[in-house]
Scaffold this active site. Structure first.
Site, PDB file in Angstrom:
ATOM      1  N   GLY A  96      17.750   2.596 -25.116  1.00  0.00           N
ATOM      2  CA  GLY A  96      18.311   1.638 -24.301  1.00  0.00           C
ATOM      3  C   GLY A  96      19.177   0.779 -24.836  1.00  0.00           C
ATOM      4  O   GLY A  96      19.257  -0.584 -24.667  1.00  0.00           O
ATOM      5  N   SER A  97      19.514   1.217 -26.177  1.00  0.00           N
ATOM      6  CA  SER A  97      20.437   0.211 -26.990  1.00  0.00           C
ATOM      7  C   SER A  97      21.744  -0.116 -26.410  1.00  0.00           C
ATOM      8  O   SER A  97      22.271  -1.208 -26.625  1.00  0.00           O
ATOM      9  CB  SER A  97      20.617   0.836 -28.580  1.00  0.00           C
ATOM     10  OG  SER A  97      21.397   1.786 -28.571  1.00  0.00           O
ATOM     11  N   ASN A  98      22.371   0.856 -25.503  1.00  0.00           N
ATOM     12  CA  ASN A  98      23.731   0.583 -24.934  1.00  0.00           C
ATOM     13  C   ASN A  98      23.388  -0.374 -23.747  1.00  0.00           C
ATOM     14  O   ASN A  98      24.182  -1.259 -23.476  1.00  0.00           O
ATOM     15  CB  ASN A  98      24.397   2.037 -24.412  1.00  0.00           C
ATOM     16  CG  ASN A  98      25.340   2.805 -25.510  1.00  0.00           C
ATOM     17  OD1 ASN A  98      26.196   2.023 -25.853  1.00  0.00           O
ATOM     18  ND2 ASN A  98      24.379   3.587 -25.993  1.00  0.00           N
TER      19      ASN A  98
ATOM     20  N   MET B 192      19.816  10.948 -18.994  1.00  0.00           N
ATOM     21  CA  MET B 192      19.951  12.231 -19.250  1.00  0.00           C
ATOM     22  C   MET B 192      19.846  13.213 -17.721  1.00  0.00           C
ATOM     23  O   MET B 192      19.294  14.409 -17.974  1.00  0.00           O
ATOM     24  CB  MET B 192      18.869  12.685 -20.394  1.00  0.00           C
ATOM     25  CG  MET B 192      19.043  11.889 -21.551  1.00  0.00           C
ATOM     26  SD  MET B 192      20.299  11.855 -22.426  1.00  0.00           S
ATOM     27  CE  MET B 192      20.416  13.727 -23.230  1.00  0.00           C
ATOM     28  N   ARG B 193      20.381  12.652 -16.841  1.00  0.00           N
ATOM     29  CA  ARG B 193      20.274  13.552 -15.717  1.00  0.00           C
ATOM     30  C   ARG B 193      21.687  13.663 -14.996  1.00  0.00           C
ATOM     31  O   ARG B 193      22.416  12.599 -14.930  1.00  0.00           O
ATOM     32  CB  ARG B 193      19.352  12.928 -14.651  1.00  0.00           C
ATOM     33  CG  ARG B 193      18.121  13.281 -15.110  1.00  0.00           C
ATOM     34  CD  ARG B 193      17.202  12.593 -14.006  1.00  0.00           C
ATOM     35  NE  ARG B 193      17.195  13.436 -12.848  1.00  0.00           N
ATOM     36  CZ  ARG B 193      16.578  14.460 -12.306  1.00  0.00           C
ATOM     37  NH1 ARG B 193      15.446  14.748 -13.150  1.00  0.00           N
ATOM     38  NH2 ARG B 193      16.686  15.051 -11.405  1.00  0.00           N
ATOM     39  N   LEU B 194      22.173  14.784 -14.545  1.00  0.00           N
ATOM     40  CA  LEU B 194      23.381  14.848 -13.731  1.00  0.00           C
ATOM     41  C   LEU B 194      23.080  14.200 -12.315  1.00  0.00           C
ATOM     42  O   LEU B 194      22.125  14.398 -11.846  1.00  0.00           O
ATOM     43  CB  LEU B 194      23.760  16.287 -13.703  1.00  0.00           C
ATOM     44  CG  LEU B 194      24.450  16.799 -14.836  1.00  0.00           C
ATOM     45  CD1 LEU B 194      24.888  18.280 -14.680  1.00  0.00           C
ATOM     46  CD2 LEU B 194      25.852  16.069 -15.219  1.00  0.00           C
TER      47      LEU B 194
ATOM     48  N   ASN C  30      29.892   6.057 -17.660  1.00  0.00           N
ATOM     49  CA  ASN C  30      29.036   6.514 -18.647  1.00  0.00           C
ATOM     50  C   ASN C  30      29.367   6.506 -19.965  1.00  0.00           C
ATOM     51  O   ASN C  30      30.634   6.626 -20.104  1.00  0.00           O
ATOM     52  CB  ASN C  30      28.876   8.175 -18.239  1.00  0.00           C
ATOM     53  CG  ASN C  30      27.665   8.848 -19.215  1.00  0.00           C
ATOM     54  OD1 ASN C  30      26.779   8.091 -19.433  1.00  0.00           O
ATOM     55  ND2 ASN C  30      28.230   9.829 -19.733  1.00  0.00           N
TER      56      ASN C  30
ATOM     57  N   HIS D 263      29.518   8.437 -23.585  1.00  0.00           N
ATOM     58  CA  HIS D 263      29.171   9.779 -24.386  1.00  0.00           C
ATOM     59  C   HIS D 263      29.798   9.669 -25.796  1.00  0.00           C
ATOM     60  O   HIS D 263      30.842   9.041 -26.111  1.00  0.00           O
ATOM     61  CB  HIS D 263      29.949  10.832 -23.601  1.00  0.00           C
ATOM     62  CG  HIS D 263      29.666  12.104 -24.275  1.00  0.00           C
ATOM     63  ND1 HIS D 263      28.466  12.827 -24.109  1.00  0.00           N
ATOM     64  CD2 HIS D 263      30.385  13.030 -25.191  1.00  0.00           C
ATOM     65  CE1 HIS D 263      28.391  13.840 -24.661  1.00  0.00           C
ATOM     66  NE2 HIS D 263      29.606  14.062 -25.312  1.00  0.00           N
TER      67      HIS D 263
HETATM   68  C1  GRF Z   1      23.841   7.197 -27.103  1.00  0.00           C
HETATM   69  O1  GRF Z   1      24.517   7.882 -27.890  1.00  0.00           O
HETATM   70  C2  GRF Z   1      24.601   7.838 -25.706  1.00  0.00           C
HETATM   71  O2  GRF Z   1      26.015   7.862 -26.026  1.00  0.00           O
HETATM   72  C3  GRF Z   1      24.121   8.896 -25.267  1.00  0.00           C
HETATM   73  O3  GRF Z   1      22.695   8.726 -25.299  1.00  0.00           O
HETATM   74  C4  GRF Z   1      22.652   7.842 -26.273  1.00  0.00           C
HETATM   75  C5  GRF Z   1      21.711   6.696 -26.060  1.00  0.00           C
HETATM   76  O4  GRF Z   1      21.163   5.848 -26.736  1.00  0.00           O
HETATM   77  N1  GRF Z   1      24.447   9.311 -24.031  1.00  0.00           N
HETATM   78  P1  GRF Z   1      20.586   4.352 -26.295  1.00  0.00           P
HETATM   79  O5  GRF Z   1      19.586   4.813 -25.184  1.00  0.00           O
HETATM   80  O6  GRF Z   1      21.627   3.659 -25.494  1.00  0.00           O
HETATM   81  O7  GRF Z   1      19.929   3.749 -27.271  1.00  0.00           O
END
Ligand code: GRF
Length: 218
Positions: A19-21, A97-99, A114, A116
């Site tokens: 969850g850092s993003n 991590m799901r489509l 999203n 990536h």
């Molecule tokens: C990130 O590298 C994102 O780009 C990828 O999964 C990772 C998730 O990291 N899809 P976080 O959970 O946001 O820390």
């Protein structure tokens, strides 16, 4: 008399892990860099560490586990219902991590985003940093894109490139990339919410040409 506060868009964040993003988006909203507020953080995994990070910030959280539903369609129906219950207008996938199916995406047309960890269309799917290293790429980066029903294939909103060092490992590259991800996701949401834009075929076109704030932006 003070001016009325600007209307804030309502964001729901979907996570699977750390969850850092999600936190970077929450901080961007708090700083006023993103004209929005996160109204709910949802994970399909109860053990996702990001849920605790969200709660610590006072954000509403929910777990919706696929195994509690008859099939993917019932799971996604509940996911959409719960987001709509919170008045969510924008869905930000942050390590989710799901489509998602066409039916789910149709509930939020051009409003599912999203991040990536590669310069798409290179290295879609899992382990993008590993893919870049194995390929011998000298440059990689991150991409924020609108989500379609393909794998990391939707229209690109923003990208940021970083160089791959000779001695990079998956870990060193991932942690450098993560900082770029946080900045790029914040910038992309600021653009999507603050600028006029439209999609033309596969392209996201910003009326004023978007915004460049770093030399390594692509
Ligand atoms: C990130 O590298 C994102 O780009 C990828 O999964 C990772 C998730 O990291 N899809 P976080 O959970 O946001 O820390």
């Amino acid at each position: 008399m003070s001016a009325p506060a600007p209307r804030l868009a309502r964001i729901g964040v979907l996570i699977s892990g750390r969850g850092s993003n999600m936190e970077a988006l929450a901080e961007g909203c708090e700083r006023g860099d993103i004209p929005a507020k996160i109204v709910v953080v949802i994970s399909h995994r109860a053990e996702a560490a990001g849920l605790e990070r969200a709660r610590a910030r006072g954000l509403a959280t929910a777990v919706i586990a696929p195994r509690d539903y008859a099939d993917r369609s019932a799971f996604e129906l509940e996911l959409a219902r719960r987001l709509q219950l919170h008045g969510v207008e924008w869905v930000c996938l942050a390590g989710f991590m799901r489509l998602l199916s066409r039916e789910f995406l149709a509930e939020f047309p051009d409003r599912v985003v999203n991040i990536h960890p590669s310069l798409l269309p290179a290295f879609p799917g899992l382990d993008a940093q590993h893919q870049a290293l194995v390929h011998g790429a000298k440059i990689t980066g991150c991409t924020v894109h609108l989500v379609d029903s393909g794998l990391d294939s939707g229209p690109i909103v923003a990208q940021r490139a970083i160089e791959i060092d000779e001695d990079d490992t998956v870990e060193s590259l991932s942690s450098r990339l993560l900082l770029a991800e946080h900045e790029t996701y914040t910038r992309a949401m600021r653009l999507l919410l603050g600028e006029e834009w439209s999609t033309e075929g596969r392209r996201v076109r910003f009326r004023r040409g978007g915004e460049k704030d770093s030399e390594s932006d692509c």
